[in-house]
Design a protein around this motif. Structure first.
Motif, PDB file in Angstrom:
ATOM      1  N   ALA A  98       0.859  -1.191   0.000  1.00 56.50           N
ATOM      2  CA  ALA A  98       0.000   0.000   0.000  1.00 56.50           C
ATOM      3  C   ALA A  98       0.891   1.236   0.000  1.00 56.50           C
ATOM      4  N   PRO A  99       1.537   1.514  -1.134  1.00 57.53           N
ATOM      5  CA  PRO A  99       2.518   2.611  -1.163  1.00 57.53           C
ATOM      6  C   PRO A  99       1.880   3.974  -0.946  1.00 57.53           C
ATOM      7  N   LEU A 100       2.686   4.878  -0.443  1.00 57.10           N
ATOM      8  CA  LEU A 100       2.276   6.270  -0.309  1.00 57.10           C
ATOM      9  C   LEU A 100       2.238   6.897  -1.697  1.00 57.10           C
ATOM     10  N   LEU A 101       1.068   7.367  -2.116  1.00 56.35           N
ATOM     11  CA  LEU A 101       0.957   8.105  -3.374  1.00 56.35           C
ATOM     12  C   LEU A 101       1.090   9.582  -3.052  1.00 56.35           C
ATOM     13  N   LEU A 102       2.165  10.177  -3.542  1.00 57.11           N
ATOM     14  CA  LEU A 102       2.484  11.560  -3.199  1.00 57.11           C
ATOM     15  C   LEU A 102       2.239  12.471  -4.394  1.00 57.11           C
ATOM     16  N   PRO A 103       1.124  13.226  -4.401  1.00 52.51           N
ATOM     17  CA  PRO A 103       0.920  14.216  -5.459  1.00 52.51           C
ATOM     18  C   PRO A 103       1.771  15.449  -5.172  1.00 52.51           C
ATOM     19  N   ASN A 104       2.169  16.136  -6.209  1.00 50.18           N
ATOM     20  CA  ASN A 104       3.087  17.269  -6.043  1.00 50.18           C
ATOM     21  C   ASN A 104       2.408  18.572  -6.441  1.00 50.18           C
ATOM     22  N   ALA A 105       2.432  19.535  -5.515  1.00 51.33           N
ATOM     23  CA  ALA A 105       1.796  20.837  -5.702  1.00 51.33           C
ATOM     24  C   ALA A 105       2.840  21.894  -6.034  1.00 51.33           C
TER      25      ALA A 105
END
Length: 275
Positions: A6-13
């Protein structure tokens, strides 16, 4: 949050509104994209030109109610002590992690030993900061990059990083092989033509970043909408309402007021921006 399966999905702002909008849709951790921050300021990415802009954005996002990881390019300098000081400032601003890369503006790579020294200095200065050590070997032409990737990641692990990042790596077999060799979580950059997030999870990847993808898609959508209007075509796709965007500003205003209150510098221009 870096879990096997369950990987961390990191969106970038790239600014307050993009970060707040992502947080409002349930993303508990958000990164910044150095390309987006640089482009918004009219500066080149990857050249060490956006230290001030990066710090300002971190100060604005640090109390946003989500976990913040900041892309610091190569640390905006080659002095490990200077990079450590930057890390201290980011931690004070509210960042819980940084992403630091060994790629250079000339297309080459920083010496692995220098990058490792930066990592060590940051971890010594701010032990609690999650350091995601990035190598750009897979964005460089030439053979032997697999061996060089492992050499660099090993050095960065020994320097104390908390995770490693290999953008440009999309081959499932190589990803799985690296996962088996590493002691820290592997971060992969999502590619529309590469493995999906569930597929990356099955390979053992524990963090997936979106990089500059959202910023580039936002720019493309804005231009497409303007061209559609100019051409007499209906605008396709959804848009946030005025009220929705206005609501995103709340946390930013509160943050500015707290910062201004502590420094006694809440000027009339800032009052105007709060209305």
């Amino acid at each position: 949050m870096h879990r096997t399966g369950a990987p961390l999905l990191l969106p970038n702002a790239w600014d307050h509104a993009s970060a707040a909008a992502l947080a409002s849709h349930g993303f508990p951790a958000i990164g910044t994209t150095s390309l987006g921050v640089a482009a918004a300021a009219g500066l080149p990415d990857g050249c060490g030109a956006t230290r001030d802009e990066t710090l300002r954005l971190a100060a604005r996002l640090g109390a946003g109610g989500f976990l913040l990881s900041v892309d610091v390019e190569g640390g905006f300098g080659d002095d490990p002590a200077g990079v450590a000081e930057l890390a201290r400032e980011l931690a004070v601003a509210g960042a819980v992690g940084i992403n630091i890369e060994d790629g250079r503006a000339d297309g080459g790579l920083a010496p692995a030993e220098l990058h490792a020294a930066k990592i060590s200095a940051v971890k010594e200065a701010v032990p609690s900061l999650f350091v995601n050590a990035r190598t750009d070997t897979h964005w460089l032409p030439g053979s032997g990059r697999g061996a060089e990737t492992l050499r660099r990641l090993t050095a960065y692990q020994q320097a104390g990083c908390d995770g490693v990042f290999v953008p440009g790596l999309t081959d499932p077999a190589r990803i799985a092989e690296l996962v088996g060799m590493l002691e820290v979580p592997l971060n992969i950059l999502y590619s529309p033509g590469g493995p999906t997030v569930p597929e990356l999870a099955a390979l053992g990847v524990r963090r997936v970043s979106l990089g500059s993808l959202l910023h580039r898609r936002a720019l493309a959508a804005a231009v497409a909408a303007a061209v559609d209007v100019r051409s007499g075509r209906p605008v396709s796709g959804e848009a946030f309402t005025y009220a929705q965007v206005q609501a995103l500003a709340g946390t930013g205003i509160e943050r500015d007021m707290r910062m201004a209150g502590s420094s006694g510098m809440w000027h009339s221009s800032q009052r105007k921006h709060s209305c």
